[in-house]
Scaffold this motif. Structure first.
Motif, mmCIF file in Angstrom:
data_model
loop_
_atom_site.group_PDB
_atom_site.id
_atom_site.type_symbol
_atom_site.label_atom_id
_atom_site.label_comp_id
_atom_site.label_asym_id
_atom_site.label_seq_id
_atom_site.Cartn_x
_atom_site.Cartn_y
_atom_site.Cartn_z
ATOM 1 N N MET A 155 47.921 10.683 -53.855
ATOM 2 C CA MET A 155 46.822 10.942 -54.957
ATOM 3 C C MET A 155 45.979 9.674 -54.667
ATOM 4 S SD MET A 155 47.528 12.655 -58.818
ATOM 5 C CE MET A 155 47.690 10.761 -59.811
ATOM 6 N N GLU A 156 45.254 9.770 -53.320
ATOM 7 C CA GLU A 156 45.132 8.852 -52.511
ATOM 8 C C GLU A 156 43.535 8.980 -52.886
ATOM 9 O OE1 GLU A 156 45.494 6.152 -51.015
ATOM 10 O OE2 GLU A 156 43.178 5.589 -50.440
ATOM 11 N N ARG A 157 42.563 8.378 -54.260
ATOM 12 C CA ARG A 157 41.099 8.197 -54.031
ATOM 13 C C ARG A 157 40.046 7.805 -53.028
ATOM 14 N NH1 ARG A 157 39.869 6.447 -59.396
ATOM 15 N NH2 ARG A 157 37.971 7.558 -59.013
ATOM 16 N N SER A 158 40.327 7.389 -51.891
ATOM 17 C CA SER A 158 39.611 7.411 -50.612
ATOM 18 C C SER A 158 39.314 8.798 -50.274
ATOM 19 C CB SER A 158 40.391 6.612 -50.017
ATOM 20 O OG SER A 158 40.855 7.058 -48.812
ATOM 21 N N VAL B 29 35.394 13.173 -53.050
ATOM 22 C CA VAL B 29 34.695 13.430 -52.159
ATOM 23 C C VAL B 29 33.230 12.870 -53.176
ATOM 24 C CG1 VAL B 29 32.618 14.995 -51.070
ATOM 25 C CG2 VAL B 29 35.255 15.245 -51.016
ATOM 26 N N SER B 30 32.864 11.650 -51.918
ATOM 27 C CA SER B 30 31.717 11.022 -53.157
ATOM 28 C C SER B 30 29.930 10.772 -51.487
ATOM 29 C CB SER B 30 32.290 9.417 -53.042
ATOM 30 O OG SER B 30 32.122 8.596 -51.561
ATOM 31 N N ARG B 31 29.211 9.625 -52.098
ATOM 32 C CA ARG B 31 27.916 9.605 -50.846
ATOM 33 C C ARG B 31 28.654 9.328 -49.434
ATOM 34 N NH1 ARG B 31 23.463 7.967 -52.693
ATOM 35 N NH2 ARG B 31 22.700 7.103 -51.098
ATOM 36 N N ARG B 32 29.875 7.873 -49.528
ATOM 37 C CA ARG B 32 29.897 7.243 -48.140
ATOM 38 C C ARG B 32 30.507 8.650 -47.352
ATOM 39 N NH1 ARG B 32 35.350 6.443 -46.734
ATOM 40 N NH2 ARG B 32 36.333 7.363 -48.306
ATOM 41 N N GLN B 33 31.372 10.097 -48.002
ATOM 42 C CA GLN B 33 31.163 11.067 -47.325
ATOM 43 C C GLN B 33 30.017 11.702 -46.520
ATOM 44 O OE1 GLN B 33 32.737 10.234 -49.916
ATOM 45 N NE2 GLN B 33 35.199 10.939 -49.060
ATOM 46 N N PRO C 75 37.428 25.727 -62.449
ATOM 47 C CA PRO C 75 37.088 24.089 -62.305
ATOM 48 C C PRO C 75 37.307 22.965 -60.695
ATOM 49 C CG PRO C 75 39.353 24.778 -62.800
ATOM 50 C CD PRO C 75 39.000 26.005 -62.054
ATOM 51 N N VAL C 76 36.582 21.843 -61.297
ATOM 52 C CA VAL C 76 37.134 20.412 -60.869
ATOM 53 C C VAL C 76 37.050 19.281 -61.997
ATOM 54 C CG1 VAL C 76 34.620 20.044 -60.765
ATOM 55 C CG2 VAL C 76 35.604 19.673 -58.564
ATOM 56 N N ARG C 77 37.596 18.926 -61.397
ATOM 57 C CA ARG C 77 38.301 16.910 -62.143
ATOM 58 C C ARG C 77 36.682 16.086 -61.208
ATOM 59 N NH1 ARG C 77 43.017 16.203 -65.656
ATOM 60 N NH2 ARG C 77 44.536 18.633 -64.970
ATOM 61 N N ARG C 78 35.774 15.905 -61.470
ATOM 62 C CA ARG C 78 35.281 14.899 -61.493
ATOM 63 C C ARG C 78 35.483 13.047 -61.505
ATOM 64 N NH1 ARG C 78 28.968 15.231 -63.954
ATOM 65 N NH2 ARG C 78 28.397 17.261 -63.315
ATOM 66 N N ASN C 79 35.506 13.184 -60.606
ATOM 67 C CA ASN C 79 35.637 11.208 -59.747
ATOM 68 C C ASN C 79 37.279 11.136 -59.301
ATOM 69 O OD1 ASN C 79 33.155 10.411 -60.799
ATOM 70 N ND2 ASN C 79 33.389 10.325 -62.994
ATOM 71 N N MET C 80 37.921 12.564 -59.817
ATOM 72 C CA MET C 80 39.222 12.872 -58.859
ATOM 73 C C MET C 80 38.696 13.591 -56.819
ATOM 74 S SD MET C 80 41.638 11.398 -60.358
ATOM 75 C CE MET C 80 42.961 11.984 -59.382
ATOM 76 N N ILE C 81 37.887 14.574 -57.566
ATOM 77 C CA ILE C 81 38.132 16.060 -56.496
ATOM 78 C C ILE C 81 36.609 15.192 -55.470
ATOM 79 C CG2 ILE C 81 37.026 18.387 -55.714
ATOM 80 C CD1 ILE C 81 40.136 17.804 -56.843
ATOM 81 N N VAL C 82 35.066 15.020 -56.803
ATOM 82 C CA VAL C 82 34.203 14.685 -56.322
ATOM 83 C C VAL C 82 33.160 13.747 -57.568
ATOM 84 C CG1 VAL C 82 33.010 16.470 -57.740
ATOM 85 C CG2 VAL C 82 31.984 15.436 -55.450
ATOM 86 N N THR C 83 32.475 12.993 -56.823
ATOM 87 C CA THR C 83 31.696 11.762 -57.666
ATOM 88 C C THR C 83 30.523 12.394 -58.028
ATOM 89 O OG1 THR C 83 30.100 11.373 -55.907
ATOM 90 C CG2 THR C 83 32.075 10.059 -56.136
ATOM 91 N N ASP C 84 30.594 12.312 -60.117
ATOM 92 C CA ASP C 84 29.293 12.709 -60.818
ATOM 93 C C ASP C 84 27.808 12.249 -59.809
ATOM 94 O OD1 ASP C 84 30.788 12.837 -62.950
ATOM 95 O OD2 ASP C 84 30.385 10.820 -63.133
#
Ligand code: AN0
Ligand code: CP
Length: 318
Positions: free
Chosen positions: A252-255, A258-262, A276-285
């Motif tokens: 469940m590694e949150r690193s 997908v965020s700005r970093r990647q 459907p996507v789970r925000r801030n699990m799969i991808v940041t807002d």
């Protein structure tokens, strides 16, 4: 075309893409083709996009549509042959399928992987029984190991947005609290390789997908390395596909979210997800709401991919 369960069923991909772009400009061009023909959509699992876009596609083609939700109002179905049916299941799939075939011309099936027995899922037992016993053309609306209508829509979306002939497309695993099927990533990789893109898959060790779908793609276990120079980032969670850990959540590694970093190390990549996507699990807002997010156009193209697929099946009806 008789059945549609994977990319190769579509035939000439270049022609299919041209057809998709033509239909997108003129959705009702083939409205006479489906007159007095009935599509039955059978759902064993929940859906928002597939339900709406496939029904809309059939309406574009002038068809009548019946929707059956197996878990809401239908008899509970036994799927294993040879069992003594003394439990809570009132009807066997082996009668239900040919009966469903009596009332329609084409059947769409949504039947997710059970994630219990790898062999059962990878044999596509439910989908193949519909093909074998319904007497009708059958198409997948996400079965146990594939979701080709999604991948076709993803491909249309990439073609509409790409700025280089052969984009680098990165499929990245991302964390999710529940065990999810491998259908979306399987089909996505198989389709992207089939159309000739550079395809890189990145995931933690243990999440290797079946080579039947990934042949021709490269695995890079370092997510940040995989992202370098990407033109499209496609995020998705899936559970382990190996026999040993089949259907398990290994990380469940949150690193990996997908965020700005990647996104910052890509070539100004577009972000994609089937929803459907789970925000801030799969991808940041921030990324999903950002200017390079394609999640809504991608969903919109589900109507187009479904229209092309149903049109081709209608053309093949005797
Ligand atoms: C499903 C999956 O991962 O296969 C459907 C995706 C289109 N997703 C969920 O169940 C959340
Ligand atoms: N992408 C997709 O197939 O969504 P639904 O599960 O809502 O149909």
């Amino acid at each position: 075309m008789r059945h549609f369960t994977e990319v190769k069923d579509l035939g000439n991909l270049h022609q299919a893409l041209q057809e998709a772009l033509e239909i997108k400009k003129e959705r009702f061009k083939y409205v006479e083709l489906g007159r007095n023909k009935t599509l039955l959509m059978v759902f064993f699992n929940s859906s928002l996009r597939t339900r709406l876009s496939t029904q809309k596609a059939a309406m574009n083609l002038g068809m009548n549509v019946i929707v059956l939700d197996i878990n809401q109002g239908a008899w509970k179905l036994e799927t294993e042959r040879g069992v003594v049916m003394d439990g809570d299941k009132s009807e066997h799939l082996l009668e239900a399928i040919p009966v469903m075939g009596c009332y329609c011309d084409i059947i769409g099936i949504r039947s997710f992987a059970q994630l219990e027995n790898r062999e059962d899922d990878y044999q596509e037992k439910i989908l193949n029984q519909f093909i074998q016993y319904s007497g009708r053309p059958v198409f997948s609306m996400e079965a146990a190991t594939g979701h080709p209508l999604q991948s076709f829509a993803d491909w249309i979306t990439i073609e509409e947005n790409k700025s280089v002939e052969r984009p680098k497309v990165v499929l990245t695993w991302a964390p999710h609290p529940k065990a999810l099927p491998q259908a979306v990533p399987n089909s996505f990789v198989q389709w992207m390789v089939a159309v000739g893109y550079e395809v890189v898959i990145t995931h933690p060790r243990g999440y290797e997908l079946d080579e039947k779908f990934t042949a021709g793609a490269r695995i890079e276990y370092d997510q940040m390395k995989a992202m370098q120079g990407a033109h499209f980032v496609y995020a998705k969670n899936w559970s382990a596909a190996s026999l040993e850990h089949y259907g398990q959540v290994l990380s469940m590694e949150r690193s990996w979210t997908v965020s700005r970093r990647q996104m910052d190390v890509t070539d100004n990549a577009f972000f994609m997800h089937c929803l459907p996507v789970r925000r801030n699990m799969i991808v940041t807002d921030e990324v999903i709401e950002g200017p390079r997010s394609l999640v809504i156009p991608e969903a919109a193209n589900r109507e187009i991919s479904a229209t092309v697929v149903i049109k081709k099946i209608l053309e093949g009806l005797e």
